[in-house]
Design an enzyme around this catalytic site. Structure first.
Site, PDB file in Angstrom:
ATOM      1  N   ASP A  82      39.570  44.967  42.220  1.00 39.12           N
ATOM      2  CA  ASP A  82      39.813  44.573  40.834  1.00 39.12           C
ATOM      3  C   ASP A  82      39.448  45.732  39.807  1.00 39.12           C
ATOM      4  O   ASP A  82      38.984  46.672  40.239  1.00 39.12           O
ATOM      5  CB  ASP A  82      38.991  43.462  40.685  1.00 39.12           C
ATOM      6  CG  ASP A  82      38.818  42.804  39.098  1.00 39.12           C
ATOM      7  OD1 ASP A  82      39.946  42.652  38.700  1.00 39.12           O
ATOM      8  OD2 ASP A  82      37.663  42.677  38.730  1.00 39.12           O
TER       9      ASP A  82
ATOM     10  N   ASP B  73      38.745  45.174  35.807  1.00 40.52           N
ATOM     11  CA  ASP B  73      37.722  44.874  34.575  1.00 40.52           C
ATOM     12  C   ASP B  73      36.436  43.962  35.333  1.00 40.52           C
ATOM     13  O   ASP B  73      36.454  43.271  35.948  1.00 40.52           O
ATOM     14  CB  ASP B  73      38.151  43.643  33.758  1.00 40.52           C
ATOM     15  CG  ASP B  73      39.595  44.332  33.128  1.00 40.52           C
ATOM     16  OD1 ASP B  73      39.363  45.784  32.797  1.00 40.52           O
ATOM     17  OD2 ASP B  73      40.458  43.630  32.864  1.00 40.52           O
TER      18      ASP B  73
ATOM     19  N   GLU C  11      34.855  44.711  29.944  1.00 37.95           N
ATOM     20  CA  GLU C  11      35.106  43.767  29.272  1.00 37.95           C
ATOM     21  C   GLU C  11      34.876  43.662  27.799  1.00 37.95           C
ATOM     22  O   GLU C  11      35.597  43.081  26.914  1.00 37.95           O
ATOM     23  CB  GLU C  11      34.431  42.399  29.905  1.00 37.95           C
ATOM     24  CG  GLU C  11      34.982  42.209  31.217  1.00 37.95           C
ATOM     25  CD  GLU C  11      36.257  41.846  31.460  1.00 37.95           C
ATOM     26  OE1 GLU C  11      37.235  41.737  30.708  1.00 37.95           O
ATOM     27  OE2 GLU C  11      36.756  41.185  32.666  1.00 37.95           O
TER      28      GLU C  11
ATOM     29  N   GLY D 178      43.711  37.112  32.417  1.00 35.69           N
ATOM     30  CA  GLY D 178      44.789  37.768  31.731  1.00 35.69           C
ATOM     31  C   GLY D 178      44.523  37.365  30.205  1.00 35.69           C
ATOM     32  O   GLY D 178      44.007  36.338  29.754  1.00 35.69           O
TER      33      GLY D 178
ATOM     34  N   ARG E 263      44.266  34.481  27.787  1.00 37.39           N
ATOM     35  CA  ARG E 263      42.940  34.115  27.329  1.00 37.39           C
ATOM     36  C   ARG E 263      43.264  33.865  25.662  1.00 37.39           C
ATOM     37  O   ARG E 263      42.794  33.012  25.077  1.00 37.39           O
ATOM     38  CB  ARG E 263      42.290  35.340  27.336  1.00 37.39           C
ATOM     39  CG  ARG E 263      40.535  35.109  27.096  1.00 37.39           C
ATOM     40  CD  ARG E 263      39.966  36.568  27.802  1.00 37.39           C
ATOM     41  NE  ARG E 263      40.075  36.364  29.079  1.00 37.39           N
ATOM     42  CZ  ARG E 263      40.338  37.513  29.794  1.00 37.39           C
ATOM     43  NH1 ARG E 263      40.157  38.812  29.169  1.00 37.39           N
ATOM     44  NH2 ARG E 263      40.349  37.441  31.200  1.00 37.39           N
TER      45      ARG E 263
ATOM     46  N   HIS F 100      48.737  40.949  20.998  1.00 33.89           N
ATOM     47  CA  HIS F 100      48.468  41.457  22.391  1.00 33.89           C
ATOM     48  C   HIS F 100      48.864  42.926  22.434  1.00 33.89           C
ATOM     49  O   HIS F 100      48.101  43.978  22.973  1.00 33.89           O
ATOM     50  CB  HIS F 100      49.108  40.761  23.470  1.00 33.89           C
ATOM     51  CG  HIS F 100      48.742  40.838  24.719  1.00 33.89           C
ATOM     52  ND1 HIS F 100      49.292  41.846  25.523  1.00 33.89           N
ATOM     53  CD2 HIS F 100      47.309  40.734  25.334  1.00 33.89           C
ATOM     54  CE1 HIS F 100      48.781  42.339  26.596  1.00 33.89           C
ATOM     55  NE2 HIS F 100      47.375  41.493  26.491  1.00 33.89           N
TER      56      HIS F 100
ATOM     57  N   THR G 147      44.826  42.690  34.434  1.00 34.05           N
ATOM     58  CA  THR G 147      45.152  43.517  33.198  1.00 34.05           C
ATOM     59  C   THR G 147      46.244  43.992  33.119  1.00 34.05           C
ATOM     60  O   THR G 147      47.009  44.229  34.319  1.00 34.05           O
ATOM     61  CB  THR G 147      43.848  44.133  33.103  1.00 34.05           C
ATOM     62  OG1 THR G 147      43.676  44.452  31.707  1.00 34.05           O
ATOM     63  CG2 THR G 147      44.111  45.591  33.753  1.00 34.05           C
TER      64      THR G 147
ATOM     65  N   ASN H 267      46.403  49.318  30.466  1.00 35.10           N
ATOM     66  CA  ASN H 267      45.158  49.312  30.559  1.00 35.10           C
ATOM     67  C   ASN H 267      44.320  50.189  31.722  1.00 35.10           C
ATOM     68  O   ASN H 267      43.404  50.874  31.613  1.00 35.10           O
ATOM     69  CB  ASN H 267      44.413  48.227  30.417  1.00 35.10           C
ATOM     70  CG  ASN H 267      45.008  47.142  29.168  1.00 35.10           C
ATOM     71  OD1 ASN H 267      45.199  48.055  28.171  1.00 35.10           O
ATOM     72  ND2 ASN H 267      44.851  46.145  28.999  1.00 35.10           N
TER      73      ASN H 267
ATOM     74  N   ASP I 286      34.601  41.200  40.769  1.00 33.56           N
ATOM     75  CA  ASP I 286      33.239  41.009  40.315  1.00 33.56           C
ATOM     76  C   ASP I 286      33.171  39.398  39.569  1.00 33.56           C
ATOM     77  O   ASP I 286      31.962  38.834  39.225  1.00 33.56           O
ATOM     78  CB  ASP I 286      33.149  41.700  39.116  1.00 33.56           C
ATOM     79  CG  ASP I 286      33.855  41.516  37.966  1.00 33.56           C
ATOM     80  OD1 ASP I 286      35.179  41.389  38.216  1.00 33.56           O
ATOM     81  OD2 ASP I 286      33.471  41.164  36.704  1.00 33.56           O
TER      82      ASP I 286
HETATM   83 MG   LIG Z   1      37.066  41.268  37.147  1.00 31.99          MG
END
Ligand SMILES: [Mg+2]
Length: 262
Positions: free
Chosen positions: A8, A10, A17, A50, A54, A78, A120, A124, A178
Site C-alpha cells: 500500500d 498512503d 495522509e 480513494g 472521499r 480533485h 491513490t 501521487n 496500514d
Molecule cells: Mg494506507
C-alpha cells in the site's frame, strides 16, 4: 515460495495522509470554497478509500444542500488537489517510513519483485517515488493505482490487479498495509498481510494481519510489536519474511491470520 512484496502507499510507504489533507485544503481555497478539513475530520473521512470517493462522501454527508453544484465541481477540485499534492511533496519532501527503503533494497538484491497496490492516483505514487529514489531507479515492477481497479479497497480488486501484473498467485506474495480497509482488501485477494500502524490509522484495529507492528523498524531503531508474529531486534527483514513464508508453505495449508487488536 515468496516471490513478491506488495505495498500500500498512503500510510504504509510514507505518512502521506496529512499532505493529502493539506492538498485538499489548498484546492478548496483556490476555488473559493469556504470550508477546510482539519485532522480530526480527515481521520473520519479516511474510512472512505480513494480521494474522489472521499470528496463525494464529504459532499453527501456534510454539504447536502449544495451537493448538486459541488458534485459538478468535484473533478476540478480533485485535479487541483492532485496538483497541490505534487507541489507539497516538492516543497517539503516526503520521507519513506522506517525500514521501507531498507526492505525494498533487500528485496531487489534478492530478486524478489515489488509492487504497489493503492487507491491513490498514479501521479501521487510517481511523485512519492521521485522524491525518494534516484531518477531511473524504478524500484517497483508493477504499480496498480487509483481508478485502474474497478472497486476501491476494501474490495480486493487493486491487489488482484497487482498480482495479475506480477503474474503470480497470492500464495507467492506478502502484502503491507496500514488500515483496516487495506487489510480486508489484501486478505480478500488471498494475501497474508503485515500491518504497520500509521499516524492516521492509530485507532484502527489491525485484525487479519499475521503480524502488526508500529513500523518495519531499523537496526538500532526497533519497532514496537503490537500483535501476531514478533521480529527479532524489532526489525522486519527479508530473511525473516522468507522464513515465515516457508513455514507457511511447509504446513501446506492456507495461512491462519492472527486475531490482533490494539
Ligand atoms: Mg494506507
Amino acid at each position: 515460495m515468496l516471490s513478491a512484496l506488495i505495498f500500500d502507499v498512503d500510510g504504509t510507504l510514507a505518512e502521506t495522509e496529512d499532505l493529502h489533507r493539506r492538498a485538499f485544503n489548498r484546492a478548496f481555497a483556490a476555488l473559493g470554497l469556504t470550508w477546510r478539513w482539519d485532522a480530526a475530520l480527515y481521520a473520519d473521512l479516511l474510512t472512505v478509500m480513494g480521494g474522489k470517493e472521499r470528496l463525494a462522501h464529504y459532499i453527501e454527508t456534510r454539504r447536502p444542500d449544495e451537493a448538486a453544484a459541488l458534485h459538478a465541481l468535484a473533478p476540478e477540485i480533485h485535479a487541483r488537489k492532485t496538483a497541490a499534492y505534487s507541489d507539497l511533496v516538492t516543497e517539503g519532501g516526503l520521507p519513506l517510513r522506517p525500514g521501507i527503503g531498507r526492505l525494498i533494497g533487500e528485496a531487489r538484491a534478492a530478486g524478489i519483485r515489488l509492487a504497489v497496490a493503492t487507491t491513490t492516483s498514479r501521479p501521487n505514487v510517481e511523485r512519492l517515488l521521485a522524491a525518494n529514489f534516484p531518477p531511473g531507479a524504478e524500484p517497483f515492477d508493477v504499480i496498480a493505482a487509483g481508478d485502474e481497479a474497478d472497486r476501491k479497497k476494501p474490495a480486493p480488486d487493486v491487489f488482484l490487479l497487482a498480482l495479475a501484473g506480477l503474474g503470480i498467485p497470492a500464495s507467492e506474495a506478502v502484502a503491507f498495509e496500514d488500515s483496516a480497509a487495506g487489510i480486508s482488501s489484501a486478505r480478500a485477494a488471498g494475501l497474508p498481510v503485515l500491518a504497520t500502524r500509521s499516524r492516521y490509522t492509530d485507532s484502527h484495529r489491525l485484525d487479519g494481519a499475521f503480524s502488526a507492528v508500529s513500523d518495519l523498524g531499523e537496526p538500532g531503531q526497533p519497532h514496537r510489536h503490537i500483535a501476531g508474529l514478533e521480529w527479532p531486534g524489532g526489525v522486519v527483514d527479508l530473511a525473516g519474511l522468507i522464513r515465515w513464508h516457508e513455514a507457511l508453505d511447509d504446513q501446506g495449508t492456507a495461512f491462519q491470520a492472527m486475531g490482533t487488536s490494539r
